[in-house]
Design a protein around this motif. Structure first.
Motif, PDB file in Angstrom:
ATOM      1  N   VAL A  31      15.072 108.836   0.892  1.00 12.40           N
ATOM      2  CA  VAL A  31      13.928 107.839   1.629  1.00 12.40           C
ATOM      3  C   VAL A  31      13.780 107.668   3.312  1.00 12.40           C
ATOM      4  O   VAL A  31      14.792 107.245   4.197  1.00 12.40           O
ATOM      5  CB  VAL A  31      13.992 106.400   1.366  1.00 12.40           C
ATOM      6  N   SER A  32      12.515 107.363   3.589  1.00 11.30           N
ATOM      7  CA  SER A  32      11.972 107.978   5.247  1.00 11.30           C
ATOM      8  C   SER A  32      11.688 106.584   5.456  1.00 11.30           C
ATOM      9  O   SER A  32      10.761 106.033   4.561  1.00 11.30           O
ATOM     10  CB  SER A  32      12.074 108.693   5.446  1.00 11.30           C
ATOM     11  N   VAL A  65      17.059  99.038   2.117  1.00 11.88           N
ATOM     12  CA  VAL A  65      16.441  99.348   1.756  1.00 11.88           C
ATOM     13  C   VAL A  65      16.396  98.509  -0.044  1.00 11.88           C
ATOM     14  O   VAL A  65      17.462  98.133  -0.540  1.00 11.88           O
ATOM     15  CB  VAL A  65      16.557 101.057   0.755  1.00 11.88           C
ATOM     16  N   LEU A  66      14.826  98.028  -0.205  1.00 10.87           N
ATOM     17  CA  LEU A  66      15.475  96.919  -1.700  1.00 10.87           C
ATOM     18  C   LEU A  66      14.122  97.542  -2.304  1.00 10.87           C
ATOM     19  O   LEU A  66      12.821  98.073  -2.595  1.00 10.87           O
ATOM     20  CB  LEU A  66      14.939  95.462  -0.985  1.00 10.87           C
ATOM     21  N   LEU A  67      14.988  97.587  -3.601  1.00 18.56           N
ATOM     22  CA  LEU A  67      13.941  97.874  -4.630  1.00 18.56           C
ATOM     23  C   LEU A  67      13.025  96.759  -5.750  1.00 18.56           C
ATOM     24  O   LEU A  67      14.772  96.361  -6.744  1.00 18.56           O
ATOM     25  CB  LEU A  67      14.203 100.025  -5.811  1.00 18.56           C
ATOM     26  N   ASN A  68      12.378  96.296  -5.937  1.00 11.54           N
ATOM     27  CA  ASN A  68      12.048  95.188  -6.797  1.00 11.54           C
ATOM     28  C   ASN A  68      13.034  93.854  -6.469  1.00 11.54           C
ATOM     29  O   ASN A  68      13.650  92.893  -7.195  1.00 11.54           O
ATOM     30  CB  ASN A  68      12.186  95.383  -8.202  1.00 11.54           C
ATOM     31  N   GLU A  89      10.686  97.651  -0.376  1.00 11.17           N
ATOM     32  CA  GLU A  89      10.537  97.504   0.351  1.00 11.17           C
ATOM     33  C   GLU A  89      11.649  98.287   1.483  1.00 11.17           C
ATOM     34  O   GLU A  89      13.099  98.239   1.318  1.00 11.17           O
ATOM     35  CB  GLU A  89      10.953  96.173   0.577  1.00 11.17           C
ATOM     36  N   ILE A  90      10.814  98.624   2.879  1.00 14.15           N
ATOM     37  CA  ILE A  90      12.466  99.888   3.381  1.00 14.15           C
ATOM     38  C   ILE A  90      11.715  98.980   4.544  1.00 14.15           C
ATOM     39  O   ILE A  90      11.022  98.616   5.663  1.00 14.15           O
ATOM     40  CB  ILE A  90      11.818 101.200   3.946  1.00 14.15           C
ATOM     41  N   THR A  98      24.288 102.626   9.377  1.00  5.49           N
ATOM     42  CA  THR A  98      25.199 103.787   8.572  1.00  5.49           C
ATOM     43  C   THR A  98      24.938 103.120   6.813  1.00  5.49           C
ATOM     44  O   THR A  98      24.973 103.535   6.387  1.00  5.49           O
ATOM     45  CB  THR A  98      26.509 103.739   8.924  1.00  5.49           C
ATOM     46  N   TYR A  99      23.867 102.571   7.003  1.00  6.36           N
ATOM     47  CA  TYR A  99      23.215 102.509   5.601  1.00  6.36           C
ATOM     48  C   TYR A  99      23.128 103.565   5.023  1.00  6.36           C
ATOM     49  O   TYR A  99      22.326 104.537   4.749  1.00  6.36           O
ATOM     50  CB  TYR A  99      22.045 101.528   5.757  1.00  6.36           C
TER      51      TYR A  99
END
Length: 111
Positions: A31-32, A65-68, A89-90, A98-99
């Protein structure tokens, strides 16, 4: 004449979505930050909405990063997670983060 069979076009589309496939043949995507603040990928029966929180030209790093609605605490997604659709959601930020550093995907293929 395009002799790359669409490879460069495919690469650009994935980059615009904020996804990168590190190893062709493996169902994993890094993911970016996408090129757009909001993207909807319409599939046959569902859709995937990709939304960048704090989108601007100075926020080039990922804070979360959130997924649903769930924080996944990693910078990669499995194809099955994308295939079910929903909301990705990014959260972008201007400072290096450092996530996801504790959960880096490494191929399980052996040489």
């Amino acid at each position: 004449m395009g002799d790359d069979a669409g490879a460069m076009s495919g690469w650009f589309v994935l980059t615009a979505l904020g996804l990168h496939q590190p190893l062709i043949g493996q169902p994993i995507y890094y993911v970016s930050i996408p090129l757009f603040p909001e993207i909807i990928v319409q599939q046959v029966e569902q859709k995937l909405k990709i939304k960048v929180l704090n989108y601007n030209d100075k926020n080039n790093y990922i804070k979360r990063v959130l997924l649903n609605g769930k924080d996944i605490n990693r910078l990669w997604l499995h194809h099955d997670e994308l295939d079910i659709g929903g909301l990705l959601e990014i959260e972008a930020c201007a400072e290096l983060s450092t996530y996801g550093i504790d959960n880096i995907w490494v191929s399980d293929l052996k040489e």
